[in-house]
Design a protein around this motif. Structure first.
Motif, short mmCIF file in Angstrom:
data_model
loop_
_atom_site.label_atom_id
_atom_site.label_comp_id
_atom_site.label_asym_id
_atom_site.label_seq_id
_atom_site.Cartn_x
_atom_site.Cartn_y
_atom_site.Cartn_z
N GLU A 26 -21.01 16.10 -52.57
CA GLU A 26 -21.01 16.86 -53.72
C GLU A 26 -22.60 17.19 -54.23
O GLU A 26 -23.56 16.42 -54.19
CB GLU A 26 -20.49 16.11 -55.10
CG GLU A 26 -19.03 15.72 -54.97
CD GLU A 26 -18.17 17.11 -55.26
OE1 GLU A 26 -18.47 17.94 -55.66
OE2 GLU A 26 -17.21 17.07 -54.44
N SER A 84 -23.84 17.87 -56.98
CA SER A 84 -24.29 17.13 -58.26
C SER A 84 -25.00 15.61 -57.56
O SER A 84 -25.83 15.15 -58.58
CB SER A 84 -23.48 16.87 -59.13
OG SER A 84 -22.04 16.10 -58.54
N SER A 85 -24.70 15.13 -56.46
CA SER A 85 -25.37 13.96 -56.08
C SER A 85 -26.57 14.11 -55.28
O SER A 85 -27.12 13.24 -54.81
CB SER A 85 -24.37 13.40 -55.16
OG SER A 85 -24.13 13.83 -53.88
N ASP A 125 -30.90 18.91 -56.52
CA ASP A 125 -29.84 19.55 -56.60
C ASP A 125 -30.05 20.97 -56.93
O ASP A 125 -29.26 21.72 -56.88
CB ASP A 125 -29.07 18.80 -58.07
CG ASP A 125 -29.67 18.77 -59.16
OD1 ASP A 125 -30.85 19.30 -59.00
OD2 ASP A 125 -29.26 18.46 -60.19
N PHE A 158 -30.21 15.35 -50.02
CA PHE A 158 -29.53 14.40 -50.47
C PHE A 158 -30.18 12.88 -49.90
O PHE A 158 -31.02 12.85 -49.02
CB PHE A 158 -28.09 14.50 -49.89
CG PHE A 158 -27.47 15.43 -50.33
CD1 PHE A 158 -26.44 15.28 -51.51
CD2 PHE A 158 -27.63 16.92 -50.09
CE1 PHE A 158 -25.83 16.57 -51.86
CE2 PHE A 158 -26.98 17.89 -50.28
CZ PHE A 158 -26.13 17.73 -51.42
#
Length: 269
Positions: free
Chosen positions: A42, A44-45, A49, A80
């Protein structure tokens, strides 16, 4: 089991758990750096971002066999938190500015083999790059080029349009008016053959171009967009050796001509 043995076992188990976390791959990567099911995290992770505007030329250089250092140099650090030890999966959020100034955002994944060299590359959506809008290519019409026989427009050695010549030029004017003349430039050029005095040939060719211009103006073509040129015998289409004779005069007919070109000033065409 005494306290020290329990503590030692706890440290070993904890270390194995940490190692497992550091080498975790969400896409089930095999030893060859391949997967049948790339899984994207995701957005958002992401640690970053906001993603990045990747250099498209650098991205096109991504290929199997690159080291992690080379991947860093080309597209930067992953966005990430992938882990710390022998990580086999890097994920990115890339933005692409399109010709219309809108931004296309895609996720990008790099998978590494057991030697830690890049082997597989994936986009989400898969057709990310093909979605990039190509810059619009203006459709520019080819310049209008008309060639008319000088013999059909003028009597021998004359700059006055014949009846047939008036008809031809009137028809030509009507064709020009059928489309917008805004931003257009009309060039009328006269040509003669080599027979006679070169200076007089140049003067005759310009006078004939002026006659065509005047007829165009009479038929509604703005005088301000028309340019006349007299080339005399400077640009022959055919070469016919020999002195003046009926055969040579006939052979030189393609050189006795008028041309009309309509060019688009805005496009330079």
């Amino acid at each position: 089991m005494n306290y020290f043995k329990l503590a030692r076992l706890a440290l070993v188990v904890g270390g194995m758990t940490l190692l497992s976390a550091c080498t975790h791959s969400i896409s089930d990567v095999d030893s060859q750096g391949k997967t049948a099911n790339p899984v994207f995290p995701e957005q958002s992770s992401a640690v970053r971002d906001e993603g990045s505007f990747v250099n498209l030329d650098n991205l096109k250089q991504m290929r199997p066999g690159l080291t992690k250092a080379q991947v860093y140099e080309l597209i930067g650090v992953p966005h990430f938190k992938e882990g710390a030890i022998r990580v086999k999966e890097w994920d990115y959020i890339f933005h692409f500015t399109q010709p219309d100034k809108t931004v296309l955002t895609c996720q990008y994944k790099v998978l590494f083999d057991t030697d830690m060299t890049a082997q597989s590359f994936y986009f989400m959506p898969e057709d990310c790059l093909s979605r990039l809008k190509a810059p619009a290519v203006p459709q520019v019409k080819a310049p209008v080029h008309k060639k008319l026989s000088g013999s059909s427009l003028f009597a021998f050695a004359s700059a006055a349009l014949s009846a047939e010549g008036v008809s031809h030029v009137t028809q030509l004017a009507n064709e020009l008016k059928s489309e917008s003349l805004e931003g257009k430039h009309v060039v009328v050029t006269g040509h003669t053959d080599r027979i006679g005095n070169p200076m007089k040939n140049q003067q005759l060719s310009l006078a004939r171009a002026e006659s065509v211009k005047n007829m165009l103006v009479q038929n509604g073509i703005p005088v301000s967009i028309i340019e006349t040129r007299g080339m005399g015998d400077a640009m022959p289409r055919v070469n016919c050796p020999g002195k003046k004779s009926p055969a040579v005069i006939e052979c030189l007919a393609p050189n006795r001509r008028m041309t009309l070109d309509v060019v688009d000033i805005n496009s330079g065409k």
